[in-house]
Write an enzyme that holds these catalytic residues in place. Structure first.
Site, short mmCIF file in Angstrom:
data_model
loop_
_atom_site.label_atom_id
_atom_site.label_comp_id
_atom_site.label_asym_id
_atom_site.label_seq_id
_atom_site.Cartn_x
_atom_site.Cartn_y
_atom_site.Cartn_z
N PRO A 298 0.91 -1.34 0.05
CG PRO A 298 -0.01 -1.20 2.03
CD PRO A 298 0.54 -2.13 1.26
CD GLU B 243 1.55 -4.76 10.42
OE1 GLU B 243 1.64 -3.48 10.28
OE2 GLU B 243 0.46 -5.35 10.53
NE ARG C 179 -8.33 -6.61 -20.36
CZ ARG C 179 -8.41 -5.45 -21.08
NH1 ARG C 179 -7.27 -4.49 -21.02
NH2 ARG C 179 -9.29 -5.42 -21.79
CG ASP D 20 -9.80 -1.78 -22.33
OD1 ASP D 20 -11.01 -2.35 -22.72
OD2 ASP D 20 -8.88 -2.42 -22.03
#
Ligand code: 6GU
Length: 238
Positions: A90, A117, A159, A174
């Site tokens: 993150p 963590e 993809r 897209d």
């Protein structure tokens, strides 16, 4: 393209056997190998974590199994090809479509999925001296580990590989893709039946007038994009 994923939950990556990525693998367009980090931990309990130096909650992944696992993967790879090491966290940079396009052009990606963590910082520091290391985040929320991000990154890149999409044009419109709709979110789409629960398909789409259809789609995409951009600074709706 080759992808190696290191994780303590190899089963978490099973979705890569299905659907679009599974078919791409079967067609030989991408080679995916999933490695169990615990195979590189040598104590009786195959320990991969320990308490953090300096104290605090949670556990940190020890560097030794990571070093062994990543060295093993690096040795197993094609010679003279340098991989990019992706570390989902993150605290990383937001993963986006330009980055997916970039990954789709690489010969070799290694994804190191942390849990707890996080991974001892020295692992990233060590490999950053040898390869390109990308810390990537899916967005501003906290997941339990990097596996979901690995699924997202691999699917977004695979993809885009030549030959993966049944209809090569379907990546062109897209949302986020470069091209005529660059920077615009895709508008609404419709299929049969023409009337469903009293809701009908917009007339223009069944008009057969390709110019008007393209213009309508562009306007819809612009409206949706403007609405989404307005949302960013507004509180959530009802
Ligand atoms: Cl890549 N990892 C984790 N653990 N949490 C996240 C994330 C990644 N992206 C958003 N939240």
């Amino acid at each position: 393209m080759r992808v190696d994923i290191v994780t303590i939950f190899p089963e978490y990556l099973r979705p890569l056997e299905l659907s679009l990525v599974g078919k791409a693998r079967a067609a030989g367009l991408v080679e995916v190998a999933v490695h169990d980090l615990r195979d590189f931990a040598h104590d009786r309990h195959r320990t991969v974590d320990d308490t953090p130096y300096g104290g605090g909650p949670g556990m940190v992944m020890r560097p030794e199994p990571w070093g062994e696992a990543l060295d093993h993967v690096l040795r197993s790879g094609p010679p003279k090809v340098t991989p990019v090491l992706v570390v989902p966290t993150p605290t990383g940079r937001r993963f986006d479509q330009p980055r997916a396009t970039q990954y789709a052009e690489l010969p070799w990606l290694i994804v190191a999925c942390g849990r707890y963590e996080g991974i001892d910082q020295r692992v990233v520091d060590h490999y950053a001296d040898r390869l390109r290391v990308d810390l990537v985040s899916l967005g501003d929320y906290v997941l339990a580990g990097g596996e979901v991000a690995a699924l997202a990154v691999v699917e977004a890149a695979v993809r885009l590989l030549p030959g993966v999409l049944g209809n090569a044009a379907s990546a062109v419109d897209d949302s986020f893709a470069p091209g005529p709709m660059a920077g615009l979110l895709e508008g609404p789409v419709y299929t049969k039946p023409p009337s469903w629960r009293g809701l009908t398909v917009p007339d223009v789409l069944v008009s057969g007038h390709h110019g008007r259809i393209a213009a309508w789609r562009q306007a819809q995409a612009q409206a949706r994009t403007a609405a989404r951009q307005g949302e960013a600074s507004e509180p959530d709706g009802p």
